[in-house]
Design a protein around this motif. Structure first.
Motif, PDB file in Angstrom:
ATOM      1  N   LYS A 288     -22.969  17.943  65.092  1.00 20.55           N
ATOM      2  CA  LYS A 288     -22.768  18.500  63.756  1.00 20.55           C
ATOM      3  C   LYS A 288     -23.882  18.050  62.823  1.00 20.55           C
ATOM      4  CE  LYS A 288     -17.734  18.914  63.930  1.00 20.55           C
ATOM      5  NZ  LYS A 288     -17.609  20.280  63.422  1.00 20.55           N
TER       6      LYS A 288
ATOM      7  N   ASN B  13     -19.162  19.527  69.979  1.00 20.37           N
ATOM      8  CA  ASN B  13     -20.315  19.943  69.180  1.00 20.37           C
ATOM      9  C   ASN B  13     -21.040  18.770  68.540  1.00 20.37           C
ATOM     10  OD1 ASN B  13     -19.779  22.936  69.284  1.00 20.37           O
ATOM     11  ND2 ASN B  13     -17.913  22.287  68.248  1.00 20.37           N
TER      12      ASN B  13
ATOM     13  N   LYS C 255     -20.450   6.407  61.757  1.00 20.32           N
ATOM     14  CA  LYS C 255     -19.973   7.324  62.794  1.00 20.32           C
ATOM     15  C   LYS C 255     -19.805   6.668  64.162  1.00 20.32           C
ATOM     16  CE  LYS C 255     -24.533   9.315  63.872  1.00 20.32           C
ATOM     17  NZ  LYS C 255     -25.335  10.549  63.816  1.00 20.32           N
TER      18      LYS C 255
ATOM     19  N   TYR D 217     -10.143  20.740  55.151  1.00 20.15           N
ATOM     20  CA  TYR D 217     -11.546  20.423  55.442  1.00 20.15           C
ATOM     21  C   TYR D 217     -12.486  21.359  54.696  1.00 20.15           C
ATOM     22  CZ  TYR D 217     -15.671  19.184  58.220  1.00 20.15           C
ATOM     23  OH  TYR D 217     -16.919  18.763  58.617  1.00 20.15           O
TER      24      TYR D 217
ATOM     25  N   ASN E 201     -22.907  23.684  63.667  1.00 17.86           N
ATOM     26  CA  ASN E 201     -22.270  23.148  64.874  1.00 17.86           C
ATOM     27  C   ASN E 201     -23.046  23.633  66.086  1.00 17.86           C
ATOM     28  OD1 ASN E 201     -19.747  22.093  63.504  1.00 17.86           O
ATOM     29  ND2 ASN E 201     -19.584  24.255  63.009  1.00 17.86           N
TER      30      ASN E 201
ATOM     31  N   LYS F 245     -12.500   4.417  66.432  1.00 16.75           N
ATOM     32  CA  LYS F 245     -11.425   4.913  65.577  1.00 16.75           C
ATOM     33  C   LYS F 245     -10.314   3.880  65.414  1.00 16.75           C
ATOM     34  CE  LYS F 245      -8.287   8.824  64.934  1.00 16.75           C
ATOM     35  NZ  LYS F 245      -7.777  10.107  65.492  1.00 16.75           N
TER      36      LYS F 245
ATOM     37  N   ASP G 191     -18.073  15.946  67.323  1.00 13.59           N
ATOM     38  CA  ASP G 191     -16.724  16.002  67.865  1.00 13.59           C
ATOM     39  C   ASP G 191     -16.813  16.100  69.386  1.00 13.59           C
ATOM     40  OD1 ASP G 191     -17.344  18.659  68.482  1.00 13.59           O
ATOM     41  OD2 ASP G 191     -16.320  19.456  66.718  1.00 13.59           O
ATOM     42  N   SER G 192     -15.735  16.468  70.039  1.00 13.10           N
ATOM     43  CA  SER G 192     -15.706  16.472  71.504  1.00 13.10           C
ATOM     44  C   SER G 192     -16.646  17.506  72.104  1.00 13.10           C
ATOM     45  CB  SER G 192     -14.276  16.733  71.994  1.00 13.10           C
ATOM     46  OG  SER G 192     -13.389  15.771  71.476  1.00 13.10           O
TER      47      SER G 192
ATOM     48  N   LYS H 165     -21.066  12.888  62.406  1.00 10.89           N
ATOM     49  CA  LYS H 165     -20.389  12.401  63.605  1.00 10.89           C
ATOM     50  C   LYS H 165     -19.990  13.592  64.470  1.00 10.89           C
ATOM     51  CE  LYS H 165     -16.765   9.255  65.153  1.00 10.89           C
ATOM     52  NZ  LYS H 165     -15.751   8.257  64.750  1.00 10.89           N
TER      53      LYS H 165
END
Length: 674
Positions: free
Chosen positions: A115, A113, A238, A171, A135, A242, A110-111, A108
């Motif tokens: 991945k 990148n 993904k 993480y 990334n 949310k 991110d804002s 999934k």
């Protein structure tokens, strides 16, 4: 405990102990060679001992040590320092190297990148092994990469960042449980070449899943409904919104969004029914079983081979093969056989939350459900069916509750109601979902079927939303330590054994378990009731936390923001079992443990105080640090996350020249003041 008499159960426990020993007490390559020789010697002793007519204690010791050692070595040999061709032996951190990578899975984004998981096939032309987190800046490529693509990149490698605040989600530890230790952050200028690589089964399954998802996007399925069907049938979570995911978690139904034993069991029943005509032919039973096993593994491969689905398919495969050879298969035996097999294949799965919850749920269902089913047995068919769902749900919840509280710190009080409604619904959704995915992959999905499925999912989501908003039944922020997890499981097992067979010895065992649990709760209260002052890392904000026993006070620069439910305060409050919480305005000067702490904000105004122990620089304060140090003579200087990096770098150089300790929370993490 009857199941303890099964040999595979004992061997599984020894295997787990070996894996845990290797995880917490790893050894270097030199000592590993000597231990391997010792293991071979013990194995030879075991072979000799098993041929003796009358076995002695040495045979048992040798057997147990062998399986402990197998667990130790299967984990140890997968560590980077033991693998001779691991990429880490060819690179230096923060130094650009030439990497040849092969994409294995998309994650999934991110804002900023995209991945991926990738295999490191070569470093500077030298053949290597190992996996890495990749990334890629979203503006670096015109399209997303697919599985089995090859990339040639020139970039520095870096370690996956550890948490910067206490009790924050780690993480980097999660990535290590997947066998991934480092990451590459690249942009368009770092990518030298892309090409198609040789195909793998996993890659083909990933690409097939991506193609099916792309075709589903062209149908009449709505966004949320399409995301649910992708999770149910394809194991792709993904695209789930949310807020929708949080509602499923609050309702106690998040397990239906992760392909697991429940989904595999439904699929097994569907396949057994559809392929039943094969059993009428000669040798049809053989083809019936083999085809079911092949299709189940194809489904597992398509859904990404997550630990839960791999466990379930492995277990059902053992059941199916035992049925083929007309062998009685004890459920506990089969469960632990799949557990043992999977940990031999990948010992890192032991540390994954999904794997742990999956096996605990199934174990408690297999162990307790027959007892619960007898208690609520009814002569009415509908009551029996409802009670079957209720009893399975209760048994699974008993099994996973302590671990769920430890990881997620919340308990959905309406989980029973949710599962009574959702589980029958899930069978319909799975059957319809499989049909929709099949028709969509052939570009033959009729609009009426897509709209009907939209209605079903919307109805389910509406029910989940109704349950989720019943806040009085959702218990949040529950403190639960590792010792509490162990103590509660000890109590649950002792109590169940006593209820199954009430005698004096089991009563004593239950009372001892209660005593241990009470002692753990008392110890936990003393352990968390500490006094400490912490400067947290928070981007563009200053947060200082003061804990005094069970009271926690946050001193902050911006009084308009409520920090109690935000990162990093929320996780700290839960971990430290905070009962009283308050927020106050951050003072410019205060005293802690007979030490004066001065905070300088953007104005750079400070009192003429000669006895400053700690100087906290915030909001990129406009101050001549060299002159300030000469004036106040602080013992240490701290810069938090509210400062510009250019300012921090300049301050760090000044402190280095002055030989003064300097700490930057954005790089080194939160700073506890003793």
């Amino acid at each position: 405990m009857k199941f303890i008499n099964f040999t595979i159960v004992k061997f599984s426990f020894l295997l787990v102990l070996g894996i845990l020993a290797a995880h917490f007490f790893p050894i270097d390559n030199f000592l590993l060679d000597y231990l391997l020789i010792l293991l071979l010697g013990v194995f030879c002793l075991w072979l000799w001992a098993r041929k003796q007519l009358i076995q002695n204690v040495y045979f048992g010791i040798a057997a147990y040590f062998c399986f402990f050692a197998i667990g130790y070595f299967t984990y140890q040999i997968r560590l980077p320092q033991i693998q001779p061709k691991h990429y880490s032996k060819q690179v230096a951190e923060d130094t650009p190297e030439l990497f040849q990578l092969k994409i294995t899975r998309s994650l999934k984004p991110d804002s900023f990148n995209l991945k991926y998981f990738a295999e490191v096939n070569a470093v500077n032309g030298a053949s290597t092994d190992g996996k890495i987190l990749l990334n890629i800046s979203k503006d670096a490529l015109g399209k997303q990469l697919s599985a089995d693509e090859i990339l040639l990149v020139y970039a520095p490698i870096s370690e996956i960042a550890k948490p910067l605040n206490p009790h924050q989600f780690d993480y980097s530890a999660y990535m290590k449980s997947l066998g991934i230790y480092d990451q590459l952050q690249i942009s368009e200028k770092n990518i030298l070449k892309t090409a198609r690589g040789s195909k793998t089964f996993m890659g083909m399954a990933q690409n097939l899943r991506a193609d099916i998802i792309e075709k589903l996007q062209k149908t009449k399925l709505k966004t949320d409904e399409r995301a649910i069907i992708q999770a149910l049938v394809l194991g792709e979570k993904k695209d789930i919104d949310k807020n929708l995911y949080n509602e499923y978690a609050a309702a106690g139904a998040v397990h239906i969004l992760a392909v697991s034993g429940l989904h595999v069991g439904i699929l097994y029943i569907i396949l057994a029914f559809v392929l039943k005509p094969l059993t009428r032919w000669k040798n049809g039973v053989f083809f019936h079983v083999i085809l079911i096993v092949i299709l189940l593994w194809g489904f597992a491969l398509l859904s990404g081979l997550s630990p839960s689905v791999t466990r379930a398919v492995t277990m059902f495969s053992f059941f199916a093969v035992a049925k083929l050879f007309n062998r009685e298969s004890n459920s506990i035996n089969t469960l632990f056989l799949s557990f043992f097999t999977l940990l031999i294949i990948n010992p890192f799965w032991l540390f994954q939350v999904g794997f742990q919850l999956s096996y605990l749920a199934v174990f408690f269902i297999v162990w307790l459900q027959p007892l619960f089913y007898k208690i609520g047995y009814s002569k009415y068919w509908i009551v029996r069916k409802i009670w079957a769902i209720v009893s399975v749900t209760i048994c699974a919840q008993i099994g996973v509750l302590p671990l769920s509280l430890y990881y997620f710190h919340q308990f959905p009080g309406l989980f029973l109601l949710t599962n009574i409604v959702v589980l029958p619904f899930l069978t319909i959704l799975m059957c319809g979902g499989i049909l929709i995915v099949f028709l969509a992959s052939l570009n033959s999905l009729p609009n009426w079927l897509a709209e009907s499925y939209n209605f079903l999912i919307e109805s389910l989501n509406a029910f989940i939303h109704w349950v989720a908003v019943q806040d009085e039944f959702l218990f949040r922020d529950i403190h639960f330590s590792t010792l509490k997890v162990l103590g509660v499981y000890l109590f649950i097992v002792a109590l169940i054994l006593f209820l199954k067979k009430m005698n004096y010895r089991r009563l004593v065992g239950s009372l001892l378990a209660i005593s241990v649990l009470i002692s753990i709760y008392i110890y936990d209260e003393f352990r968390t009731a500490t006094n400490q002052l912490i400067i947290f890392q928070k981007s563009r904000q200053t947060l200082v936390g003061y804990q005094n026993s069970s009271q926690f006070i946050v001193l902050k620069s911006d009084s308009t923001i409520n920090s109690s439910e935000a990162h990093p305060i929320k996780s700290f409050k839960v971990a430290m079992n905070t009962k009283f919480y308050s927020e106050e305005r951050l003072p410019r000067l205060f005293r802690y443990n007979n030490k004066n702490i001065l905070i300088l904000d953007s104005l750079g105004i400070f009192p003429k105080h000669k006895n400053i122990n700690t100087l906290l620089l915030t909001n990129s304060t406009k101050v001549n640090l060299d002159r300030l140090i000469d004036s106040l003579r602080p013992k240490q200087i701290i810069a938090d996350g509210s400062n510009y990096y250019s300012y921090v770098n300049r301050w760090e150089k000044t402190c280095k020249l002055k030989k003064l300790p300097f700490h930057h929370t954005a790089k080194q993490g939160a700073f506890p003041i003793e």
